[in-house]
Scaffold this active site. Sequence first.
Site, PDB file in Angstrom:
ATOM      1  CG  MET A   1      21.483  -4.924 -30.265  1.00 43.31           C
ATOM      2  SD  MET A   1      21.550  -5.361 -32.007  1.00 43.31           S
ATOM      3  CE  MET A   1      21.842  -3.756 -32.709  1.00 43.31           C
TER       4      MET A   1
ATOM      5  CB  SER B   1      19.339  -0.490 -39.984  1.00 42.66           C
ATOM      6  OG  SER B   1      20.537  -0.976 -39.410  1.00 42.66           O
TER       7      SER B   1
ATOM      8  N   GLY C   1      21.873  -9.119 -33.952  1.00 41.35           N
ATOM      9  CA  GLY C   1      23.279  -9.447 -34.177  1.00 41.35           C
ATOM     10  C   GLY C   1      23.747  -9.266 -35.605  1.00 41.35           C
TER      11      GLY C   1
ATOM     12  CG  HIS D   1      17.595   1.303 -36.350  1.00 40.74           C
ATOM     13  ND1 HIS D   1      16.798   1.371 -35.226  1.00 40.74           N
ATOM     14  CD2 HIS D   1      18.262   0.126 -36.257  1.00 40.74           C
ATOM     15  CE1 HIS D   1      16.971   0.283 -34.500  1.00 40.74           C
ATOM     16  NE2 HIS D   1      17.862  -0.499 -35.099  1.00 40.74           N
TER      17      HIS D   1
ATOM     18  CG  ASP E   1      21.295  -1.756 -35.673  1.00 38.89           C
ATOM     19  OD1 ASP E   1      20.435  -1.836 -34.780  1.00 38.89           O
ATOM     20  OD2 ASP E   1      21.036  -1.864 -36.890  1.00 38.89           O
TER      21      ASP E   1
ATOM     22  CG  ASP F   1      15.932  -3.753 -35.811  1.00 42.36           C
ATOM     23  OD1 ASP F   1      16.280  -3.934 -36.989  1.00 42.36           O
ATOM     24  OD2 ASP F   1      16.727  -3.398 -34.908  1.00 42.36           O
ATOM     25  N   GLY F   2      14.348  -6.079 -38.238  1.00 41.91           N
ATOM     26  CA  GLY F   2      14.884  -7.351 -38.710  1.00 41.91           C
ATOM     27  C   GLY F   2      13.999  -8.000 -39.753  1.00 41.91           C
ATOM     28  N   GLY F   3      14.549  -8.154 -40.958  1.00 48.89           N
ATOM     29  CA  GLY F   3      13.824  -8.862 -42.006  1.00 48.89           C
ATOM     30  C   GLY F   3      12.659  -8.079 -42.585  1.00 48.89           C
TER      31      GLY F   3
ATOM     32  CG  HIS G   1      18.777  -1.540 -31.478  1.00 47.77           C
ATOM     33  ND1 HIS G   1      18.559  -2.484 -32.471  1.00 47.77           N
ATOM     34  CD2 HIS G   1      18.607  -2.188 -30.300  1.00 47.77           C
ATOM     35  CE1 HIS G   1      18.256  -3.642 -31.916  1.00 47.77           C
ATOM     36  NE2 HIS G   1      18.301  -3.503 -30.594  1.00 47.77           N
TER      37      HIS G   1
ATOM     38  CG  MET H   1      25.574  -4.844 -33.004  1.00 44.00           C
ATOM     39  SD  MET H   1      25.695  -5.952 -34.424  1.00 44.00           S
ATOM     40  CE  MET H   1      24.070  -5.762 -35.117  1.00 44.00           C
TER      41      MET H   1
ATOM     42  N   GLY I   1      22.483  -8.082 -39.868  1.00 42.24           N
ATOM     43  CA  GLY I   1      21.486  -7.683 -40.845  1.00 42.24           C
ATOM     44  C   GLY I   1      21.200  -8.848 -41.777  1.00 42.24           C
ATOM     45  N   GLY I   2      20.174  -8.692 -42.594  1.00 44.52           N
ATOM     46  CA  GLY I   2      19.897  -9.655 -43.661  1.00 44.52           C
ATOM     47  C   GLY I   2      19.296 -10.973 -43.221  1.00 44.52           C
TER      48      GLY I   2
ATOM     49  CG  MET J   1      15.067  -7.245 -31.122  1.00 37.56           C
ATOM     50  SD  MET J   1      15.785  -6.009 -32.240  1.00 37.56           S
ATOM     51  CE  MET J   1      16.564  -7.029 -33.496  1.00 37.56           C
TER      52      MET J   1
ATOM     53  N   GLY K   1      17.259  -2.393 -43.053  1.00 34.54           N
ATOM     54  CA  GLY K   1      18.681  -2.293 -43.367  1.00 34.54           C
ATOM     55  C   GLY K   1      18.925  -2.668 -44.807  1.00 34.54           C
ATOM     56  CB  SER K   2      19.564  -5.926 -46.457  1.00 34.63           C
ATOM     57  OG  SER K   2      18.685  -6.590 -45.606  1.00 34.63           O
TER      58      SER K   2
HETATM   59  C1  DX5 Z   1      19.841  -6.601 -36.195  1.00 32.21           C
HETATM   60  C2  DX5 Z   1      19.847  -5.093 -36.228  1.00 32.21           C
HETATM   61  C3  DX5 Z   1      19.048  -4.543 -37.342  1.00 32.21           C
HETATM   62  C4  DX5 Z   1      19.547  -4.849 -38.731  1.00 32.21           C
HETATM   63  C5  DX5 Z   1      18.353  -5.008 -39.637  1.00 32.21           C
HETATM   64  O1  DX5 Z   1      20.514  -7.038 -35.079  1.00 32.21           O
HETATM   65  O2  DX5 Z   1      19.311  -4.574 -35.025  1.00 32.21           O
HETATM   66  O3  DX5 Z   1      18.768  -3.157 -37.209  1.00 32.21           O
HETATM   67  O4  DX5 Z   1      20.401  -3.875 -39.250  1.00 32.21           O
HETATM   68  O5  DX5 Z   1      18.780  -5.434 -40.885  1.00 32.21           O
HETATM   69  P1  DX5 Z   1      17.805  -6.031 -41.988  1.00 32.21           P
HETATM   70  O6  DX5 Z   1      16.750  -4.990 -42.257  1.00 32.21           O
HETATM   71  O7  DX5 Z   1      18.716  -6.276 -43.134  1.00 32.21           O
HETATM   72  O8  DX5 Z   1      17.209  -7.289 -41.414  1.00 32.21           O
HETATM   73 ZN    ZN Z   2      18.511  -2.461 -34.750  1.00 31.29          ZN
END
Ligand code: DX5
Ligand code: ZN
Length: 224
Positions: free
Chosen positions: A70, A10, A144, A35, A37, A177-179, A68, A39, A146-147, A139, A199-200
């Site tokens: 959002m 991401s 909203g 990916h 994102d 997606d997420g964590g 994606h 927003m 990352g991290g 999700m 992402g992170s």
């Molecule tokens: C969250 C995003 C994710 C985010 C994931 O709203 O949709 O794609 O970048 O980040 P990590 O992998 O750091 O949780």
């Molecule tokens: Zn995403």
Amino acid sequence: MERKNRLAPSILAADFKTLGSEVAAVTKAGAEYLHIDVMDGVFVPSISFGMPVISSIRSVTDCLFDVHLMIVEPEKYIADFAACGADSITVHAETARHLQRVLHDIKSRGLRAGVALNPATPLSVLDYVMPYLDMVLIMTVNPGYGGQAYIPEMTGKIRALRQKALELGMPLDIEVDGGINDRTLRTVLDAGANVCVAGSAVFSGDRAENVRKMRNVMAEYTEF
Ligand code: DX5
Ligand code: ZN
């Protein structure tokens, strides 16, 4: 049924002042998807980026652009995201007032269509749109930022969706997606996810090494 596992870094976690080389680093290291994102500050608290950024990185790689959305009223922007280089567009069930119509629109443009579900949204919202879906994005955090930390209750949701897809004989992609990190990656793969956003975990330290390590884990899971 053969399982195709895909890593989707991401770019939300990338360093935007060198975005082109960030994208090149992860795709050259083997990431199959990117990916992206988007927003809007309405559906989710934060604002990220939109079409001009996506167009600009389109020339860096041929990898699949996994967009994606959002955003509220996603139906208004499908043509724009198709034009700037999306290969796959995922809309949130919570924002698409006419979900079947927007999925049909995405597919009629020759793109892959996905629906994203917030952690509290039940799988049953998918019941009548399954034929239009290439992918479901579970999700694993509230969207909203990352991290954030993986929400453990999502493991059962992934498992239930994989079971349903198998019962229907559908080669459905299940994205998470997420964590997602070295530890939670195994949890989601065990449960039946096959497209993993990170992402992170990818965009910190040695990007190429992070991609290689995560893809090696994913390669251990070859069948549903
Ligand atoms: C969250 C995003 C994710 C985010 C994931 O709203 O949709 O794609 O970048 O980040 P990590 O992998 O750091 O949780
Ligand atoms: Zn995403």
